[in-house]
Each structure stands twice: as C-alpha cells, then as structure tokens.
Write a protein that holds these residues in place. Sequence first.
Motif, PDB file in Angstrom:
ATOM      1  N   GLN A 299       0.854  -1.275   0.145  1.00  0.00           N
ATOM      2  CA  GLN A 299       0.060   0.098  -0.008  1.00  0.00           C
ATOM      3  C   GLN A 299       1.017   1.348   0.084  1.00  0.00           C
ATOM      4  O   GLN A 299       0.520   2.216  -0.748  1.00  0.00           O
ATOM      5  CB  GLN A 299      -0.908  -0.127   1.114  1.00  0.00           C
ATOM      6  CG  GLN A 299      -2.034  -0.571   1.061  1.00  0.00           C
ATOM      7  CD  GLN A 299      -3.042  -0.334   2.145  1.00  0.00           C
ATOM      8  OE1 GLN A 299      -2.797  -0.227   3.276  1.00  0.00           O
ATOM      9  NE2 GLN A 299      -4.544  -0.363   1.746  1.00  0.00           N
TER      10      GLN A 299
ATOM     11  N   PRO B  55       4.102   2.403  -3.312  1.00  0.00           N
ATOM     12  CA  PRO B  55       4.072   3.529  -4.638  1.00  0.00           C
ATOM     13  C   PRO B  55       3.998   4.778  -3.929  1.00  0.00           C
ATOM     14  O   PRO B  55       4.125   5.676  -4.907  1.00  0.00           O
ATOM     15  CB  PRO B  55       2.773   2.978  -4.979  1.00  0.00           C
ATOM     16  CG  PRO B  55       2.416   1.338  -4.715  1.00  0.00           C
ATOM     17  CD  PRO B  55       3.271   1.482  -3.252  1.00  0.00           C
ATOM     18  N   GLN B  56       3.729   5.285  -2.828  1.00  0.00           N
ATOM     19  CA  GLN B  56       3.604   6.577  -2.213  1.00  0.00           C
ATOM     20  C   GLN B  56       5.012   7.094  -1.843  1.00  0.00           C
ATOM     21  O   GLN B  56       5.086   8.399  -1.463  1.00  0.00           O
ATOM     22  CB  GLN B  56       2.716   6.878  -1.280  1.00  0.00           C
ATOM     23  CG  GLN B  56       1.222   6.314  -1.611  1.00  0.00           C
ATOM     24  CD  GLN B  56       0.127   6.241  -0.483  1.00  0.00           C
ATOM     25  OE1 GLN B  56       0.235   7.050   0.329  1.00  0.00           O
ATOM     26  NE2 GLN B  56      -0.762   5.138  -0.388  1.00  0.00           N
TER      27      GLN B  56
ATOM     28  N   LEU C   4      12.799   5.798  -2.192  1.00  0.00           N
ATOM     29  CA  LEU C   4      12.592   4.375  -2.558  1.00  0.00           C
ATOM     30  C   LEU C   4      13.499   3.527  -1.941  1.00  0.00           C
ATOM     31  O   LEU C   4      13.397   2.518  -1.850  1.00  0.00           O
ATOM     32  CB  LEU C   4      12.645   4.361  -4.349  1.00  0.00           C
ATOM     33  CG  LEU C   4      11.564   4.827  -4.755  1.00  0.00           C
ATOM     34  CD1 LEU C   4      11.690   4.881  -6.484  1.00  0.00           C
ATOM     35  CD2 LEU C   4      10.026   4.384  -4.544  1.00  0.00           C
TER      36      LEU C   4
END
Length: 225
Positions: free
Chosen positions: A51, A54-55, A59
Amino acid sequence: MIGTIFNTSMILAGCLVGSIFKKGIKPAYHAILLQALGLAACVIGINAVVQRMPQSKYLVLFIVSLAIGGLIGQALDIQGHFDRWVGRLAGGNLAEGLATAVLLYCIGSLSILGPIEAALKHDYTFLFTNGMLDGITSIVLASTFGFGIAIAAGVLFCWQGSLYVLALILKGALSAALLNEITIVGGILILASGLGMLKIKQFSTLNLLPALLVPPIVISVMQLF
C-alpha cells in the motif's frame, strides 16, 4: 488519550478471554492457531508495504533504515536482552509471542495515525477501530502464548501516548512522507515476525526495531538542505 485507553483496555480484555480458552485447548489446536497468526502477520506486513511503497518519495530509504537499524540493534543486543527478560518472567515461547504482539499492536497504520488524528483533530475513529482489531488479535495470541501477552498493552499505551504528545508538540512537522516511510519499515518487521512464527525463517526482529528511528532522522536532515 480516550482512544488509546480504549485500545489498551481491549487488549487486556482480549488477553483475559484468550488465557481462559488456553487452558482447554489441545496442543494441536495451539499449533494451528500459531500458523494462523503467522499467516495473518505476513499478510498484514505485505499489505502495509504494498500500500505504502507506491507513495514513497525515498525508494531506498527502507533499505538504509533496515541496514543501519539492524547494526544498531545487533550492537545493543535488543533481542537477547528481551528474551532473557521474558525468560525470567515466564517460560515457554512467550518471548516470540510478545515480540509479535508488540509489532502487530504498535507498528500499523491505525496505531500510528490514530493518536496523531486524536491529537490534531480530536478524531478517535482510527483508535476505536484499532482497539476492536487488537482485542480480537489478543484473544488469539493469549490463547496460544498465555496472559503474558498483556505486557504488550503497556507497550502500546506508552507508544501511542508518546505519539499523541509528539503530535501536539510538533503538529505540522509530522509529514505524510515521514509516516509513509515508517509504515513501510514497520510492515517489513511485521512480515519478518510472521515468517518466524511459521518457522520459515527466524529473524532477530527486535534487533531491527531501531530501523524505525532512521526515517525521521534522515528526512529531517534532508529537509535542511
């Protein structure tokens, strides 16, 4: 703090109910409950990572966090101290169950965002929801590991209480990006705990706990430049 008190109370109530059930459960049922908990922890951990990843605006930060946090935790021997402390309190595999309980109760989106929402918006929805979920989880945990799991309720109270106070003090400084990175690292730790319960791979999960402190430090430093 109303939501946190409710959350803590639900854990204590669940532990009481679960410890009563534990006395009449055969070893084979304990084993299947442990497997169910392990699978649940893995799913919760994977869901948190999938969840939030991706936000993520950083990274590789979770990798850096785990590496640095793991080195610090190993140097401090957090897992060893914890196991010895729990061993003096009770025998058996309580240490494994208690470590899993602390991670499940404390390192989740609802448990992190709940006290912040309560402090800033007086919204207790997250904490009330989390309390119901933790109550059910504690029944299963206590029926497998015993009432000693209730120790995690005290940890949860201190954890959420600290977040509540910090949110009041810092207010706008708690960014969505920071909470996102903490949740990713927390999800990985919960996954590691689940894999350990399933006997797939044993991790020194508690030695990785300092990894949760790395994102706030790194992001704070980066914002200075």
